[in-house]
Scaffold this active site. Sequence first.
Site, PDB file in Angstrom:
ATOM      1  CG  ASP A  24     -37.357 -29.597  42.595  1.00  0.00           C
ATOM      2  OD1 ASP A  24     -37.690 -29.056  41.517  1.00  0.00           O
ATOM      3  OD2 ASP A  24     -38.186 -29.922  43.473  1.00  0.00           O
TER       4      ASP A  24
ATOM      5  CD  GLU B 265     -37.280 -23.936  38.379  1.00  0.00           C
ATOM      6  OE1 GLU B 265     -37.387 -23.804  39.611  1.00  0.00           O
ATOM      7  OE2 GLU B 265     -37.144 -25.030  37.829  1.00  0.00           O
TER       8      GLU B 265
ATOM      9  CG  ASP C  36     -43.879 -30.107  39.413  1.00  0.00           C
ATOM     10  OD1 ASP C  36     -43.048 -31.041  39.451  1.00  0.00           O
ATOM     11  OD2 ASP C  36     -43.898 -29.174  40.224  1.00  0.00           O
TER      12      ASP C  36
HETATM   13  O1  MIG Z   1     -42.643 -27.517  45.318  1.00  0.00           O
HETATM   14  O2  MIG Z   1     -39.608 -31.865  45.987  1.00  0.00           O
HETATM   15  O3  MIG Z   1     -40.694 -30.667  40.228  1.00  0.00           O
HETATM   16  O4  MIG Z   1     -40.402 -33.307  41.057  1.00  0.00           O
HETATM   17  O5  MIG Z   1     -41.235 -33.961  43.667  1.00  0.00           O
HETATM   18  C1  MIG Z   1     -42.516 -28.787  44.747  1.00  0.00           C
HETATM   19  C2  MIG Z   1     -40.965 -31.942  45.744  1.00  0.00           C
HETATM   20  C3  MIG Z   1     -41.078 -29.231  44.805  1.00  0.00           C
HETATM   21  C4  MIG Z   1     -41.067 -29.987  42.507  1.00  0.00           C
HETATM   22  C5  MIG Z   1     -40.461 -30.998  41.582  1.00  0.00           C
HETATM   23  C6  MIG Z   1     -40.996 -32.354  41.913  1.00  0.00           C
HETATM   24  C7  MIG Z   1     -40.688 -32.697  43.354  1.00  0.00           C
HETATM   25  C8  MIG Z   1     -41.278 -31.635  44.280  1.00  0.00           C
HETATM   26  N1  MIG Z   1     -40.762 -30.329  43.899  1.00  0.00           N
END
Ligand code: MIG
Length: 789
Positions: free
Chosen positions: A394, A397, A472
């Site tokens: 995650d 980016e 999200d």
């Molecule tokens: O700032 O890890 O897209 O799937 O549950 C949020 C917490 C960070 C974003 C991800 C989401 C995940 C969440 N993350």
Amino acid sequence: MDFVPSKFVKVVNQNNYYQVHSDNEVILRVYFLSDDIVRIRYATDGHFDEDFSYAISSKFTGTPTVSMNDTPEILIFKTSTLIVNINKTDLKIIFTDLNGQIICRDEKGFHWEEHQKYGGNIIKMSKVVQEGEHFYGMGDKTMHLNLRGRRVTNWAMDTYGFKKEEDPIYKAIPFYTAIHNQKAYGIFFDNTFKSYFDFGSERRFVTSFWAEGGEMNYYFINGPELLDVTRRYTHLTGTPELPPLWALGYQQSKWSYYPESKVMDIAQKMREHKIPCDVIYLDIDYMDGFRCFTWDKEKFPDPKAMVANLKAMGFKTVVIIDPGIKIDEEYPVFKEALENNYFCRRADGPHMKGKVWPGECYFPDFTNPKVRKWWSGLFEDLIGNIGINGVWNDMNEPALFEIDGKTFPDDVRHDYDGNPCSHRKAHNVYGTQMARATYKGVKKYNHGQRPMVITRSAYAGAQRYASAWTGDNIASWEHLWIATMQCQRLAISGFSFVGTDVGGFIDHPTPELYTRWVQLATFQPFFRTHSSGDHGEQEPWSFGEDALQIVRKYIELRYQLLPYIYTTFYQYVSEYTPMLKPISVYDQTDSDTLYRVDEFLLGDHLLVCPVLEPNAKSRYVYLPKGNWYQFWTGQKMEGGKEVLAEAPLDQMPVYVREGAVIPMFPKMQYVGEHLVDQMTLNTYFGASSMNSYLYEDAGDGYEYEKGIYNLKRFKTQSSETSFRLSLKRSGHYEPTYSTYKIVIHGLPFAPSSILVNEKEVITANVYSENHKLVIVVERSTFISLEIFK
Ligand code: MIG
């Protein structure tokens, strides 16, 4: 001020390219990678920088046959399918077919501006929009599939709660396909800087693309089929290895399931409610203060035992790993990276410091091969010892809190595999290189089993390393529409193993919305419910008994369809065919398909028509040409027109192409729950001749690389008085099932004679089930079935 190439000076035939020189130091290199893929590069100062790409697959092979004709006004290159004309007065290019019909031609063509602030050039390309031209692709965009009249940007962004039309979002895939006069082509602009594509938005009859740095370096990909354009692009940028079969099953996630007792409770309830499920995810709260590769000892005192208990119940465990490494002298991962200089630095030397979940962090430079190797090694305990089965990347980016632009500043330095550069160039590939290092690590320690990695950010080629989800999203009907589109668009952009957060990440879906979303996702490659913690429960049983029953029925169907979906995956891996096809790709000769987005094909034969509105009892469906069977009722319908389809809440319209054979498993609670003892072949009478395929292997491990798999071709032939199903197989895999149950849908006559393997059969093996003829045959000897009126 814009510069353009001036007139032709000479052409040199090099080993694998032609080099065209202009009067003003522009060099144009033309590479033929195959008869249908031409790479075009320009240098503006008489020399090229080192040629390096993260996108192109090392497995690509092509055997071009090309000839050059140097005429006074035009340089003409010709392959068996394509002609490339380069005008000698200005180096503008025209691509035509062998009849001279224009496929794509430069408007202003290549032009550039010197970049005052950063050096190098801002490089640009413009082409003429052809009459009736339509544009598709571009990875993950939230607008209508058809991009005519739009402008998009490629810059990977963390976009919590993104909106319809919002751009850019998490992924950057600078590839589009275009079609006019029923002929298609594609362009892949392999430049990782922030780039822009304009499809007749600024000027109606001009398509242009440009980037804030780097080289004008693009691939022209010939059609004429849209499907072949996508395939050729996917061949060029690569496919993943086959996933473990369980990764195609249903997966359950939430931010976050903790502590251990909660995780076990979710697992238990899945089994109690008989919701088939293969995977449970742990989001960031499993870690100790959000430190990657650690565990919160209070919430999860014995992770190894928990993973083993989940395994005993038939669950795999996948955990999240983010790129931010907490600044903490006591934390070994931090210390090791610091000592070895693995973290990204700012231009003037300090480390790139940024805030994410753990607080202030440093970030590994995944574009450095040494860093990737180190990162892969960090998975030894997690995968090799604790027994985690997959990893979820995650925030790659990369995403940052509390900073303008939500990512690294431009000046951050990157190794870029020995081509040092700033974040302007490395940004879009950062997430892909993280996923790549993760994939290598999971694979290395996975005891010979296949790795499962999922990533949020991606550049072209990321599909070689990971599956992806779309970030999200929101529990809204509009987002269900966006979800339908995102997966189709990603699939035609080379990235098939994708899915969305089922039900929506933000907010809470109504039972109806959740049900409709599950119905859609049943037919999308990656199938996971995920939601944020703040908006209520989002497990299949959280929406009341009615929703639960429908959701169960669809997830059961997902498992029954696994042989078909796995085969579709195999076709993606080996033939580069997108797993999902927009109906424009399915039948580009039918202009009625070019603007339709809310139905698509999964694999060769299933037409999926999700219901995207509340309170629907029916929806309009455009049935592509040919005959189709309504999946639920078996009703046969003629295509090439719009029909009103029944769509009560328990029924999402799905159609099967006539002549198809859809192989199906029995129902199961998870992959490997019990040995499959029978394969059902749902067979649809109709086409004069139709091929269907079944790929099968052990579903995990690498025996298939040694030939331990089967590829079966089922051929059906239907006529007014006969029906024939024949099987041709290759491979050495011994499946667990001993019989095929052949179910014949739509047989229009009463059989007078039935032959299996050319011998009349004993009627004991033939019966009728819901008015369908059913014949059970021995798997090991089956070759053919013939039925005569
Ligand atoms: O700032 O890890 O897209 O799937 O549950 C949020 C917490 C960070 C974003 C991800 C989401 C995940 C969440 N993350």
